[in-house]
Design a protein around this motif. Sequence first.
Motif, mmCIF file in Angstrom:
data_model
loop_
_atom_site.group_PDB
_atom_site.id
_atom_site.type_symbol
_atom_site.label_atom_id
_atom_site.label_comp_id
_atom_site.label_asym_id
_atom_site.label_seq_id
_atom_site.Cartn_x
_atom_site.Cartn_y
_atom_site.Cartn_z
ATOM 1 N N ALA A 11 24.129 42.177 44.009
ATOM 2 C CA ALA A 11 24.133 42.266 42.544
ATOM 3 C C ALA A 11 25.471 42.814 42.052
ATOM 4 O O ALA A 11 26.004 42.360 41.034
ATOM 5 N N ARG A 12 26.012 43.768 42.771
ATOM 6 C CA ARG A 12 27.311 44.364 42.409
ATOM 7 C C ARG A 12 28.434 43.328 42.495
ATOM 8 O O ARG A 12 29.429 43.407 41.769
ATOM 9 N N LEU A 13 28.274 42.334 43.380
ATOM 10 C CA LEU A 13 29.306 41.310 43.555
ATOM 11 C C LEU A 13 29.221 40.180 42.532
ATOM 12 O O LEU A 13 30.148 39.364 42.443
ATOM 13 N N ASP A 14 28.146 40.133 41.763
ATOM 14 C CA ASP A 14 27.981 39.047 40.790
ATOM 15 C C ASP A 14 29.165 38.916 39.842
ATOM 16 O O ASP A 14 29.502 37.811 39.421
ATOM 17 N N ARG A 15 29.816 40.006 39.525
ATOM 18 C CA ARG A 15 30.939 39.944 38.569
ATOM 19 C C ARG A 15 32.110 39.120 39.103
ATOM 20 O O ARG A 15 32.998 38.741 38.353
ATOM 21 N N PHE A 16 32.114 38.822 40.403
ATOM 22 C CA PHE A 16 33.197 38.032 40.997
ATOM 23 C C PHE A 16 32.828 36.563 41.197
ATOM 24 O O PHE A 16 33.643 35.791 41.693
ATOM 25 N N ALA A 17 31.638 36.175 40.814
ATOM 26 C CA ALA A 17 31.159 34.814 41.078
ATOM 27 C C ALA A 17 32.109 33.740 40.541
ATOM 28 O O ALA A 17 32.314 32.722 41.202
ATOM 29 N N ALA A 18 32.696 33.959 39.397
ATOM 30 C CA ALA A 18 33.566 32.946 38.793
ATOM 31 C C ALA A 18 35.048 33.156 39.109
ATOM 32 O O ALA A 18 35.891 32.360 38.693
ATOM 33 N N VAL A 19 35.377 34.201 39.842
ATOM 34 C CA VAL A 19 36.778 34.486 40.160
ATOM 35 C C VAL A 19 37.219 33.558 41.299
ATOM 36 O O VAL A 19 36.573 33.502 42.341
ATOM 37 N N PRO A 20 38.325 32.840 41.106
ATOM 38 C CA PRO A 20 38.810 31.935 42.167
ATOM 39 C C PRO A 20 39.184 32.691 43.444
ATOM 40 O O PRO A 20 39.606 33.844 43.413
ATOM 41 N N ASP A 21 39.028 32.003 44.564
ATOM 42 C CA ASP A 21 39.347 32.589 45.871
ATOM 43 C C ASP A 21 40.761 33.139 45.935
ATOM 44 O O ASP A 21 40.989 34.223 46.467
ATOM 45 N N ASP A 22 41.721 32.392 45.401
ATOM 46 C CA ASP A 22 43.114 32.830 45.498
ATOM 47 C C ASP A 22 43.369 34.105 44.698
ATOM 48 O O ASP A 22 44.183 34.937 45.101
ATOM 49 N N VAL A 23 42.655 34.299 43.608
ATOM 50 C CA VAL A 23 42.802 35.523 42.821
ATOM 51 C C VAL A 23 42.244 36.713 43.600
ATOM 52 O O VAL A 23 42.861 37.772 43.650
ATOM 53 N N LEU A 24 41.082 36.514 44.228
ATOM 54 C CA LEU A 24 40.520 37.581 45.070
ATOM 55 C C LEU A 24 41.446 37.906 46.234
ATOM 56 O O LEU A 24 41.706 39.076 46.529
ATOM 57 N N ALA A 25 41.951 36.876 46.894
ATOM 58 C CA ALA A 25 42.838 37.082 48.036
ATOM 59 C C ALA A 25 44.105 37.826 47.616
ATOM 60 O O ALA A 25 44.560 38.728 48.336
#
Length: 110
Positions: A11-25
């Motif tokens: 549930a805590r990770l839901d805020r990243f669902a729409a964040v692109p992989d490259d932005v997270l990386a």
Amino acid sequence: MTEHDYQRMTARLDRFAAVPDDVLADAVARDGLWLRTFDKSDVPELTGDASPDRELAARLCAGCPVIDECLELDLRAAGPETVGVWGALPDTDRRALYPVWLRRRGGESR
């Protein structure tokens, strides 16, 4: 860890669902403490035993500002084939977390 713990984590990770992989990386590479703080040759190996591995993961990631981003990135990229420490969790916990995360995301892998 219990199913409830895994539900809370995902549930805590839901805020990243729409964040692109490259932005997270980029965030993990730029802000993650692991890449800058430790000499990789000095880090002990994971034992495969849940409690010592959890303690090691927590110690390695203590104070890191991108723990959740790191965990989300690993769940996307490695899924059930994960190894090492990502997001302050050892691989055994992330393998157990992965199906909970996947169900929460509608069963779609990235």
